[in-house]
Enzyme design. Sequence first.
Site, PDB file in Angstrom:
ATOM      1  N   HIS A  47     -31.532  11.577  44.308  1.00  0.00           N
ATOM      2  CA  HIS A  47     -32.427  11.889  42.941  1.00  0.00           C
ATOM      3  C   HIS A  47     -33.082  10.509  42.933  1.00  0.00           C
ATOM      4  CE1 HIS A  47     -29.389  15.209  41.615  1.00  0.00           C
ATOM      5  NE2 HIS A  47     -30.431  15.478  42.572  1.00  0.00           N
ATOM      6  N   CYS A  78     -49.613  -0.915  39.565  1.00  0.00           N
ATOM      7  CA  CYS A  78     -49.327  -0.614  40.732  1.00  0.00           C
ATOM      8  C   CYS A  78     -49.883  -1.592  41.655  1.00  0.00           C
ATOM      9  CB  CYS A  78     -49.752   0.741  41.208  1.00  0.00           C
ATOM     10  SG  CYS A  78     -49.668   1.065  43.020  1.00  0.00           S
ATOM     11  N   GLY A 114     -16.512  13.224  41.396  1.00  0.00           N
ATOM     12  CA  GLY A 114     -17.272  12.740  40.044  1.00  0.00           C
ATOM     13  C   GLY A 114     -18.526  13.647  39.871  1.00  0.00           C
TER      14      GLY A 114
HETATM   15  N1  APR Z   1     -13.640  10.092  37.140  1.00  0.00           N
HETATM   16  C1  APR Z   1     -13.871  10.972  37.851  1.00  0.00           C
HETATM   17  N2  APR Z   1     -14.678  11.964  37.444  1.00  0.00           N
HETATM   18  C2  APR Z   1     -15.257  11.819  36.057  1.00  0.00           C
HETATM   19  C3  APR Z   1     -14.908  10.728  35.278  1.00  0.00           C
HETATM   20  C4  APR Z   1     -13.975   9.815  35.839  1.00  0.00           C
HETATM   21  N3  APR Z   1     -13.677   8.937  35.180  1.00  0.00           N
HETATM   22  N4  APR Z   1     -15.530  10.893  33.998  1.00  0.00           N
HETATM   23  C5  APR Z   1     -16.364  12.058  34.206  1.00  0.00           C
HETATM   24  N5  APR Z   1     -15.998  12.940  35.532  1.00  0.00           N
HETATM   25  C6  APR Z   1     -16.692  14.050  35.825  1.00  0.00           C
HETATM   26  C7  APR Z   1     -16.718  14.934  34.739  1.00  0.00           C
HETATM   27  O1  APR Z   1     -15.480  15.887  34.659  1.00  0.00           O
HETATM   28  C8  APR Z   1     -17.742  15.851  35.414  1.00  0.00           C
HETATM   29  O2  APR Z   1     -17.396  16.949  36.227  1.00  0.00           O
HETATM   30  O3  APR Z   1     -17.693  13.719  36.511  1.00  0.00           O
HETATM   31  C9  APR Z   1     -18.650  14.912  36.432  1.00  0.00           C
HETATM   32  C10 APR Z   1     -19.880  14.485  35.585  1.00  0.00           C
HETATM   33  O4  APR Z   1     -20.981  15.480  35.715  1.00  0.00           O
HETATM   34  P1  APR Z   1     -22.305  15.376  35.203  1.00  0.00           P
HETATM   35  O5  APR Z   1     -22.359  14.771  34.004  1.00  0.00           O
HETATM   36  O6  APR Z   1     -22.849  16.808  35.199  1.00  0.00           O
HETATM   37  O7  APR Z   1     -23.056  14.480  36.102  1.00  0.00           O
HETATM   38  P2  APR Z   1     -23.473  14.982  37.574  1.00  0.00           P
HETATM   39  O8  APR Z   1     -22.562  16.024  38.175  1.00  0.00           O
HETATM   40  O9  APR Z   1     -23.609  13.905  38.513  1.00  0.00           O
HETATM   41  O10 APR Z   1     -25.079  15.648  37.531  1.00  0.00           O
HETATM   42  C11 APR Z   1     -25.763  15.826  38.343  1.00  0.00           C
HETATM   43  O11 APR Z   1     -27.556  16.500  36.824  1.00  0.00           O
HETATM   44  O12 APR Z   1     -28.995  15.629  35.220  1.00  0.00           O
HETATM   45  C12 APR Z   1     -28.770  15.723  36.430  1.00  0.00           C
HETATM   46  O13 APR Z   1     -29.908  14.040  37.721  1.00  0.00           O
HETATM   47  C13 APR Z   1     -28.879  14.396  37.108  1.00  0.00           C
HETATM   48  O14 APR Z   1     -27.669  13.466  38.964  1.00  0.00           O
HETATM   49  C14 APR Z   1     -27.563  14.335  37.844  1.00  0.00           C
HETATM   50  C15 APR Z   1     -27.148  15.816  38.305  1.00  0.00           C
END
Ligand code: APR
Length: 243
Positions: free
Chosen positions: A116, A143, A182
Amino acid sequence: MNKPRHKGPDMRKIVILTGAGISAESGLGTFRDEGGLWSQHRIEDVATPEGFARDPELVHRFYSARRQQAAEAQPNAAHLALAQLEQRWAGEVVIVTQNVDGLHEAAGAHNVLHMHGTLGGALCAACAHQWQAPMEMTLETTCPACGAQQARPDVVWFGEIPYHMEEIISHLEEADLFASIGTSGQVYPAASFVQEAAANGADTVELNLEPSEISRAFGVRHFGPATEIVPKWVEGLLTGGNA
Ligand code: APR
Protein backbone atom coordinates in the site's frame (compact mmCIF):
# COMPACT_ATOMS: atom_id res chain seq x y z
CA MET A 1 -0.79 -27.86 -8.10
CA ASN A 2 1.19 -28.66 -4.93
CA LYS A 3 4.92 -28.65 -5.57
CA PRO A 4 6.90 -31.53 -3.96
CA ARG A 5 8.45 -30.22 -0.76
CA HIS A 6 12.05 -31.42 -0.44
CA LYS A 7 13.19 -28.73 1.99
CA GLY A 8 14.00 -29.46 5.61
CA PRO A 9 11.59 -27.78 8.07
CA ASP A 10 14.00 -24.89 8.72
CA MET A 11 14.53 -24.28 5.01
CA ARG A 12 10.91 -23.55 4.35
CA LYS A 13 9.97 -20.28 2.63
CA ILE A 14 7.92 -18.12 5.00
CA VAL A 15 5.68 -15.35 3.63
CA ILE A 16 4.24 -13.00 6.26
CA LEU A 17 1.41 -10.51 5.68
CA THR A 18 1.17 -7.74 8.26
CA GLY A 19 -1.50 -5.14 8.95
CA ALA A 20 -2.07 -2.20 11.25
CA GLY A 21 -2.41 -4.46 14.31
CA ILE A 22 1.33 -5.15 14.36
CA SER A 23 2.02 -1.42 14.79
CA ALA A 24 -0.79 -0.78 17.30
CA GLU A 25 1.49 -1.30 20.32
CA SER A 26 3.94 1.18 18.80
CA GLY A 27 1.20 3.77 19.27
CA LEU A 28 0.01 3.93 15.64
CA GLY A 29 -3.77 3.73 15.25
CA THR A 30 -5.41 0.88 13.41
CA PHE A 31 -8.28 1.55 11.01
CA ARG A 32 -11.28 -0.50 12.07
CA ASP A 33 -10.82 -0.98 15.79
CA GLU A 34 -12.82 1.08 18.28
CA GLY A 35 -11.72 4.71 17.75
CA GLY A 36 -9.64 3.72 14.72
CA LEU A 37 -8.70 6.02 11.86
CA TRP A 38 -11.85 5.22 9.89
CA SER A 39 -13.98 6.33 12.81
CA GLN A 40 -12.22 9.75 12.74
CA HIS A 41 -12.13 10.31 8.97
CA ARG A 42 -14.29 9.15 6.05
CA ILE A 43 -12.30 6.85 3.73
CA GLU A 44 -13.78 8.63 0.72
CA ASP A 45 -12.42 11.95 1.98
CA VAL A 46 -8.82 10.96 2.78
CA ALA A 47 -8.05 7.62 1.09
CA THR A 48 -9.41 7.89 -2.46
CA PRO A 49 -8.19 9.75 -5.59
CA GLU A 50 -11.58 11.50 -5.69
CA GLY A 51 -11.14 12.72 -2.12
CA PHE A 52 -7.69 14.06 -2.98
CA ALA A 53 -9.04 15.85 -6.05
CA ARG A 54 -11.87 17.33 -3.97
CA ASP A 55 -9.79 18.58 -1.03
CA PRO A 56 -6.02 18.00 -1.42
CA GLU A 57 -5.23 20.14 1.61
CA LEU A 58 -7.32 17.89 3.91
CA VAL A 59 -5.57 14.82 2.52
CA HIS A 60 -2.10 16.43 2.95
CA ARG A 61 -2.97 17.29 6.56
CA PHE A 62 -4.17 13.72 7.24
CA TYR A 63 -1.03 12.09 5.85
CA SER A 64 1.40 14.70 7.23
CA ALA A 65 0.01 14.02 10.72
CA ARG A 66 0.41 10.26 10.22
CA ARG A 67 3.90 10.74 8.74
CA GLN A 68 4.95 12.74 11.82
CA GLN A 69 3.44 10.12 14.17
CA ALA A 70 5.08 7.24 12.31
CA ALA A 71 8.45 9.04 12.37
CA GLU A 72 8.22 9.30 16.18
CA ALA A 73 7.09 5.67 16.67
CA GLN A 74 9.45 2.88 17.68
CA PRO A 75 9.32 -0.70 16.39
CA ASN A 76 7.85 -3.05 19.00
CA ALA A 77 8.71 -6.62 20.04
CA ALA A 78 6.65 -8.03 17.18
CA HIS A 79 8.52 -6.06 14.50
CA LEU A 80 11.82 -7.00 16.16
CA ALA A 81 10.88 -10.69 16.31
CA LEU A 82 10.12 -10.76 12.56
CA ALA A 83 13.46 -9.08 11.82
CA GLN A 84 15.16 -11.76 13.97
CA LEU A 85 13.30 -14.49 12.04
CA GLU A 86 14.49 -13.02 8.74
CA GLN A 87 18.05 -12.96 10.04
CA ARG A 88 18.17 -16.39 11.70
CA TRP A 89 15.88 -18.53 9.52
CA ALA A 90 17.81 -20.66 7.00
CA GLY A 91 15.06 -20.36 4.39
CA GLU A 92 13.68 -17.18 2.75
CA VAL A 93 11.45 -14.86 4.79
CA VAL A 94 9.36 -12.25 2.94
CA ILE A 95 7.28 -9.61 4.74
CA VAL A 96 4.38 -8.24 2.69
CA THR A 97 2.94 -5.33 4.61
CA GLN A 98 -0.27 -3.36 4.16
CA ASN A 99 1.22 -0.79 6.53
CA VAL A 100 2.67 2.49 5.32
CA ASP A 101 4.86 3.01 8.40
CA GLY A 102 8.56 2.07 8.28
CA LEU A 103 8.65 0.04 11.50
CA HIS A 104 9.60 -3.31 9.90
CA GLU A 105 12.68 -1.66 8.39
CA ALA A 106 13.40 0.25 11.61
CA ALA A 107 13.40 -3.13 13.40
CA GLY A 108 16.05 -4.42 10.97
CA ALA A 109 13.96 -6.30 8.40
CA HIS A 110 15.15 -5.94 4.79
CA ASN A 111 12.90 -8.12 2.65
CA VAL A 112 9.77 -5.95 3.01
CA LEU A 113 7.20 -5.23 0.30
CA HIS A 114 4.87 -2.28 0.97
CA MET A 115 1.82 -3.18 -1.09
CA HIS A 116 0.00 0.00 0.00
CA GLY A 117 3.02 2.29 -0.43
CA THR A 118 4.74 4.25 2.34
CA LEU A 119 4.23 7.49 4.27
CA GLY A 120 7.91 8.23 3.58
CA GLY A 121 7.28 8.34 -0.17
CA ALA A 122 6.08 11.22 -2.36
CA LEU A 123 4.66 10.70 -5.85
CA CYS A 124 4.26 13.36 -8.54
CA ALA A 125 0.73 13.22 -10.00
CA ALA A 126 2.09 15.00 -13.12
CA CYS A 127 5.13 12.89 -14.04
CA ALA A 128 4.95 9.88 -11.66
CA HIS A 129 8.41 10.66 -10.21
CA GLN A 130 8.86 9.17 -6.69
CA TRP A 131 11.00 10.78 -4.02
CA GLN A 132 11.42 10.98 -0.24
CA ALA A 133 8.40 12.86 1.11
CA PRO A 134 8.92 16.02 3.18
CA MET A 135 7.51 15.56 6.70
CA GLU A 136 4.93 18.26 5.90
CA MET A 137 3.61 17.78 2.34
CA THR A 138 1.51 20.71 1.05
CA LEU A 139 0.03 22.03 -2.17
CA GLU A 140 3.31 23.91 -2.67
CA THR A 141 5.47 20.77 -2.48
CA THR A 142 7.37 20.75 -5.78
CA CYS A 143 8.39 17.69 -7.79
CA PRO A 144 12.23 17.61 -8.02
CA ALA A 145 11.99 16.03 -11.48
CA CYS A 146 9.41 18.11 -13.35
CA GLY A 147 8.82 21.10 -11.09
CA ALA A 148 5.06 20.59 -10.94
CA GLN A 149 3.26 21.28 -7.66
CA GLN A 150 1.13 18.12 -7.81
CA ALA A 151 2.77 16.01 -5.11
CA ARG A 152 0.73 13.35 -3.34
CA PRO A 153 1.57 10.78 -0.67
CA ASP A 154 2.97 7.65 -2.35
CA VAL A 155 0.32 5.48 -0.72
CA VAL A 156 -2.22 3.26 -2.50
CA TRP A 157 -5.76 4.58 -2.11
CA PHE A 158 -8.99 2.63 -2.45
CA GLY A 159 -9.66 1.99 -6.13
CA GLU A 160 -5.94 2.02 -6.97
CA ILE A 161 -3.75 -0.98 -7.79
CA PRO A 162 -1.52 -2.17 -4.92
CA TYR A 163 2.24 -2.22 -5.51
CA HIS A 164 4.34 -5.38 -6.12
CA MET A 165 1.36 -7.65 -6.85
CA GLU A 166 3.17 -9.86 -9.40
CA GLU A 167 6.05 -10.40 -7.01
CA ILE A 168 3.66 -11.05 -4.12
CA ILE A 169 1.70 -13.67 -6.08
CA SER A 170 4.90 -15.51 -6.98
CA HIS A 171 5.97 -15.48 -3.30
CA LEU A 172 2.56 -16.93 -2.36
CA GLU A 173 3.02 -19.69 -4.95
CA GLU A 174 6.37 -20.62 -3.42
CA ALA A 175 5.44 -20.23 0.25
CA ASP A 176 5.74 -23.26 2.53
CA LEU A 177 4.32 -21.28 5.44
CA PHE A 178 2.01 -18.21 5.22
CA ALA A 179 1.40 -16.11 8.32
CA SER A 180 -1.03 -13.20 8.66
CA ILE A 181 -0.36 -10.81 11.54
CA GLY A 182 -2.51 -7.90 12.78
CA THR A 183 -4.98 -7.54 9.95
CA SER A 184 -8.77 -7.67 9.98
CA GLY A 185 -8.87 -9.46 6.63
CA GLN A 186 -11.43 -7.00 5.27
CA VAL A 187 -9.45 -5.45 2.40
CA TYR A 188 -8.63 -7.21 -0.84
CA PRO A 189 -6.40 -8.38 -2.46
CA ALA A 190 -4.49 -8.89 0.85
CA ALA A 191 -7.41 -10.81 2.38
CA SER A 192 -7.21 -13.39 -0.42
CA PHE A 193 -3.52 -14.21 0.12
CA VAL A 194 -4.27 -17.01 2.59
CA GLN A 195 -6.34 -18.92 0.02
CA GLU A 196 -3.67 -18.36 -2.64
CA ALA A 197 -0.94 -19.72 -0.34
CA ALA A 198 -3.05 -22.65 0.92
CA ALA A 199 -4.00 -23.59 -2.66
CA ASN A 200 -0.28 -23.93 -3.36
CA GLY A 201 0.26 -26.24 -0.40
CA ALA A 202 1.42 -23.77 2.26
CA ASP A 203 0.65 -24.19 5.93
CA THR A 204 -1.24 -21.13 7.19
CA VAL A 205 -1.28 -19.35 10.56
CA GLU A 206 -3.13 -16.26 11.80
CA LEU A 207 -1.72 -14.16 14.65
CA ASN A 208 -4.16 -11.44 15.71
CA LEU A 209 -5.69 -9.78 18.75
CA GLU A 210 -8.97 -11.54 17.95
CA PRO A 211 -10.36 -13.69 15.13
CA SER A 212 -10.38 -11.73 11.84
CA GLU A 213 -13.02 -11.92 9.11
CA ILE A 214 -11.01 -14.71 7.48
CA SER A 215 -9.88 -16.65 10.54
CA ARG A 216 -11.56 -19.85 9.38
CA ALA A 217 -9.20 -19.99 6.38
CA PHE A 218 -6.16 -20.56 8.61
CA GLY A 219 -4.89 -23.95 9.77
CA VAL A 220 -3.44 -22.55 13.01
CA ARG A 221 -4.50 -19.42 14.94
CA HIS A 222 -2.88 -17.57 17.86
CA PHE A 223 -4.81 -14.74 19.52
CA GLY A 224 -3.43 -11.98 21.73
CA PRO A 225 -1.38 -8.78 21.49
CA ALA A 226 1.27 -8.99 18.75
CA THR A 227 4.08 -8.10 21.15
CA GLU A 228 3.26 -11.28 23.10
CA ILE A 229 2.22 -13.84 20.46
CA VAL A 230 4.64 -12.94 17.65
CA PRO A 231 7.90 -13.34 19.62
CA LYS A 232 6.55 -16.67 21.00
CA TRP A 233 5.63 -17.83 17.48
CA VAL A 234 9.07 -16.85 16.12
CA GLU A 235 10.80 -18.61 19.02
CA GLY A 236 8.75 -21.74 18.29
CA LEU A 237 9.85 -21.67 14.64
CA LEU A 238 13.52 -21.07 15.46
CA THR A 239 13.66 -23.79 18.12
CA GLY A 240 11.37 -26.42 16.65
CA GLY A 241 10.07 -25.33 13.29
CA ASN A 242 6.42 -25.48 14.38
CA ALA A 243 4.03 -22.89 12.89
N1 APR B 1 -1.95 -7.06 18.36
C1 APR B 1 -2.41 -7.84 17.35
N2 APR B 1 -3.47 -7.51 16.57
C2 APR B 1 -4.07 -6.33 16.83
C3 APR B 1 -3.64 -5.46 17.86
C4 APR B 1 -2.53 -5.87 18.64
N3 APR B 1 -2.05 -5.12 19.64
N4 APR B 1 -4.46 -4.37 17.87
C5 APR B 1 -5.35 -4.55 16.88
N5 APR B 1 -5.13 -5.74 16.26
C6 APR B 1 -5.87 -6.32 15.12
C7 APR B 1 -7.35 -6.04 15.16
O1 APR B 1 -8.01 -7.09 15.86
C8 APR B 1 -7.70 -6.06 13.67
O2 APR B 1 -8.06 -7.37 13.25
O3 APR B 1 -5.38 -5.70 13.96
C9 APR B 1 -6.40 -5.66 12.98
C10 APR B 1 -6.44 -4.26 12.39
O4 APR B 1 -7.41 -4.27 11.37
P1 APR B 1 -7.62 -2.93 10.50
O5 APR B 1 -7.73 -1.77 11.41
O6 APR B 1 -8.71 -3.23 9.54
O7 APR B 1 -6.23 -2.75 9.73
P2 APR B 1 -5.75 -3.54 8.44
O8 APR B 1 -6.28 -4.93 8.43
O9 APR B 1 -4.27 -3.37 8.38
O10 APR B 1 -6.42 -2.71 7.23
C11 APR B 1 -6.05 -3.10 5.93
O11 APR B 1 -7.29 -1.23 5.06
O12 APR B 1 -7.90 0.96 5.22
C12 APR B 1 -7.06 0.11 4.57
O13 APR B 1 -5.03 0.67 3.58
C13 APR B 1 -5.62 0.44 4.82
O14 APR B 1 -3.76 -1.08 4.94
C14 APR B 1 -5.06 -0.82 5.45
C15 APR B 1 -6.04 -1.89 5.04
